[in-house]
Design an enzyme around this catalytic site. Structure first.
Site, PDB file in Angstrom:
ATOM      1  N   LYS A 143       0.986  -1.167   0.024  1.00 25.96           N
ATOM      2  CA  LYS A 143      -0.061   0.045  -0.052  1.00 25.96           C
ATOM      3  C   LYS A 143       0.781   1.371   0.237  1.00 25.96           C
ATOM      4  O   LYS A 143       1.872   1.347   0.770  1.00 25.96           O
ATOM      5  CB  LYS A 143      -0.864  -0.057   1.303  1.00 25.96           C
ATOM      6  CG  LYS A 143      -1.972   1.083   1.174  1.00 25.96           C
ATOM      7  CD  LYS A 143      -2.778   0.944   2.545  1.00 25.96           C
ATOM      8  CE  LYS A 143      -3.878   1.957   2.805  1.00 25.96           C
ATOM      9  NZ  LYS A 143      -4.589   2.002   3.705  1.00 25.96           N
ATOM     10  N   SER A 217      -9.386   2.515   2.108  1.00 22.05           N
ATOM     11  CA  SER A 217      -8.130   2.903   1.560  1.00 22.05           C
ATOM     12  C   SER A 217      -7.040   2.081   1.096  1.00 22.05           C
ATOM     13  O   SER A 217      -5.985   2.412   0.250  1.00 22.05           O
ATOM     14  CB  SER A 217      -7.543   3.843   2.553  1.00 22.05           C
ATOM     15  OG  SER A 217      -6.933   3.184   3.635  1.00 22.05           O
ATOM     16  N   SER A 241     -10.147  -0.174   6.352  1.00 20.43           N
ATOM     17  CA  SER A 241      -9.560  -0.038   5.448  1.00 20.43           C
ATOM     18  C   SER A 241      -8.694  -1.372   4.809  1.00 20.43           C
ATOM     19  O   SER A 241      -8.383  -1.346   3.634  1.00 20.43           O
ATOM     20  CB  SER A 241      -8.530   1.155   5.201  1.00 20.43           C
ATOM     21  OG  SER A 241      -9.375   2.333   5.183  1.00 20.43           O
TER      22      SER A 241
END
Length: 527
Positions: A143, A217, A241
């Site tokens: 990420k 996210s 998320s």
């Protein structure tokens, strides 16, 4: 696709901001049990002390799989390597080719990580020499708020420019030390808190339906796994998320116990609620990863405990808590039907279902978002003069955070140990809790709404209802697919444990997945 700033701001705050109320539910300052914020961390640390230092339990390898390399999960890859039917060099080449031609490779994947080819060659050499490390040759995605040395890490923001990470985050360094190969940086919403429509990179479409969002996210991580671009990805979870994209993309994600996986080298959204965790295709694959990324690193002040594989157990006699009220409200009937089918399967395997009342959740839910937005505003304050360049969703949250009073923020922190105690008391007679996942199928990218029983709701009013409480309390929570909803998109359920019962949550998930095939379903274009 053009979505107005007003719609982005309105939908991202829906259901997360309420009129502050006096803390009449908290003890007065002169009472002996008047709570302090640090008591929540203290209780989690006490639980950490009971985790063991035993050697990791290495799961047995599955049978050697057949089919294209990109379809292999972590266990299947390890079995293929051991059998000599493929090697990491061939796998990395196969995944690169798939990323280049798959639609999700153009929005979920932001950049390649330098050195992957050399790492694959080293892994292949080690496997041939009988010197394989625990995760040898397993490619993973990262990420875009988690540092990976030499790779661009931009937090999905125009404010960060062409930033390249100098060092590895602890979680990345540990995966590399275990033999895993960092392959790609994956998309996120801006600073892990913005809207679906990222101003720097654009939206990440859901591989199951490219008019829908992946959610949360860790958006690129969910998409890349569903599209079979990677077998493993790292995510973070502050309000849901990891678990939201896991639910909407039909994959499996673990929000580990708070502090179990260090946050060192991860850009913070909320230092009080941020969690790091792995995302993969199955609970069994996550269990292969967790021993190698967990434990204190001496740098993250919140890091504590060990991944305790001995806490996993079979389903026979396992007491499974079944909630009602908040957790079953604002849920599409198809989500509830799939959740109930999971409960029946667990019961068929010997588990005992026990009704559980976690008490009032709405206030804790709002408190979680008060903490997130207040801490976001404090963290972003140095760039306040450049706030106009932020995603309207991130800006709306930051501006809301600046409106909360110090009393609002501290009340939310003071209530946290009280809520944690209430939740643990409610769970005292069960081993795990199993809740419905998200309220409906993936949100529309153009309207940013979720359909619940035929009625459209702003996504944020539905999306985090069953996830935020467990960021607020720090308990481990696993999201896994339970089938398809009304329009043929994934729906999910959540397994929640007591502090540091991460292995138990994964064991429950693995037992369910051994007898069902929901986690094996692929989007039409994943092929």
């Amino acid at each position: 696709m053009t979505v107005s700033d007003a719609l982005l701001a309105r939908t991202i705050l829906a259901g997360t901001v309420a009129e502050p109320a006096p803390a009449r539910d908290l003890p007065s300052a002169w009472e002996r049990d008047a709570p302090e914020p640090a008591q929540a961390e203290q209780r989690l640390r006490e639980a950490a002390g009971a985790t063991t230092e035993a050697e990791p339990i290495v799961p047995a390898l599955p049978p050697v799989a057949d089919g294209p390399l990109h379809t292999y999960g972590i266990g299947a890859l390890q079995a293929a390597y051991a059998a000599g039917t493929t090697d990491p060099v061939a796998l990395v080449a196969s995944l690169r080719e798939r990323i280049a031609r798959h639609p999700s490779g153009r929005d979920a994947v932001l950049a390649p990580v330098p050195g992957a080819d050399e790492a694959a060659e080293e892994s292949a050499r080690r496997i041939r020499a009988g010197q394989a490390r625990p995760l040898e040759g397993v490619p993973f995605g990262i990420k875009d708020i988690i540092d990976c040395a030499g790779a661009p890490v931009t937090c999905g923001s125009r404010l960060t420019g062409a930033r390249v990470a100098r060092d590895d985050a602890t979680v990345v360094a540990r995966l590399k030390a275990a033999g895993a190969i960092p392959l790609a940086m994956l998309a996120t919403t801006e600073f892990a808190c913005g809207s679906a429509h990222n101003p720097r990179y654009g939206a990440v479409a859901n591989p199951w339906d490219r008019t829908r969002w992946t959610g949360g996210s860790s958006t690129g991580s969910g998409s890349a796994l569903a599209a079979r671009l990677l077998p493993l990805a790292l995510g973070t979870d502050t309000g849901g998320s990891i678990r939201v994209p896991a639910a909407w993309c039909g994959i499996t994600g673990l929000k580990a116990t708070r502090g179990l996986v260090p946050r060192t080298g991860v850009a913070p959204l909320s230092w009080t609620l941020d969690h790091v965790g792995p995302m993969a295709r199955s609970a069994a694959d996550l269990a292969r990863v967790m021993p190698w990324i967990a434990g204190p690193d001496g740098a993250d002040p919140h890091a504590a405990g060990r991944y305790d594989a001995t806490r996993a157990r079979g389903l026979s006699g396992l007491r499974v808590g079944v909630p009602d009220g908040w957790f079953t409200s604002m849920q599409d009937e198809a989500v509830l039907v799939a959740w109930q089918a999971m409960l029946r399967e667990l019961e068929r395997q010997g588990a005992r279902l026990v009704p559980v009342d976690l008490g009032p959740v709405a206030t804790a839910h709002q408190d979680g978002y008060t903490i997130v937005m207040a801490e976001l505003a404090a963290l972003q304050e140095p760039d306040l003069d450049r706030a106009a360049a932020l995603d309207p969703g991130a800006r709306a949250r930051m501006e809301q955070g600046r409106l909360f009073t110090a009393t609002d923020y501290l009340r939310a922190l003071r209530r946290r140990p009280v809520v944690l105690a209430q939740v643990l008391d409610a769970l005292s007679d069960v081993d795990v809790l199993v809740t419905p996942g998200l309220g409906g199928e993936a949100a529309s990218l153009d309207t940013l709404t979720i359909e619940v029983n035929g009625e459209a709701h702003p996504l944020q009013a539905v999306l985090p209802r069953n996830t935020m409480l467990f960021d607020y309390t720090g308990l481990p929570a696993l999201m896994l697919p339970t089938g398809l909803g009304r329009t043929g998109l994934p729906v999910a359920a959540q397994v929640v444990g007591k502090p540091y019962d991460d292995a138990l949550c994964l064991g429950v998930g693995a037992a369910f997945q051994r007898e069902t095939g929901h986690h094996l379903m692929t989007p039409p274009e994943a092929g």
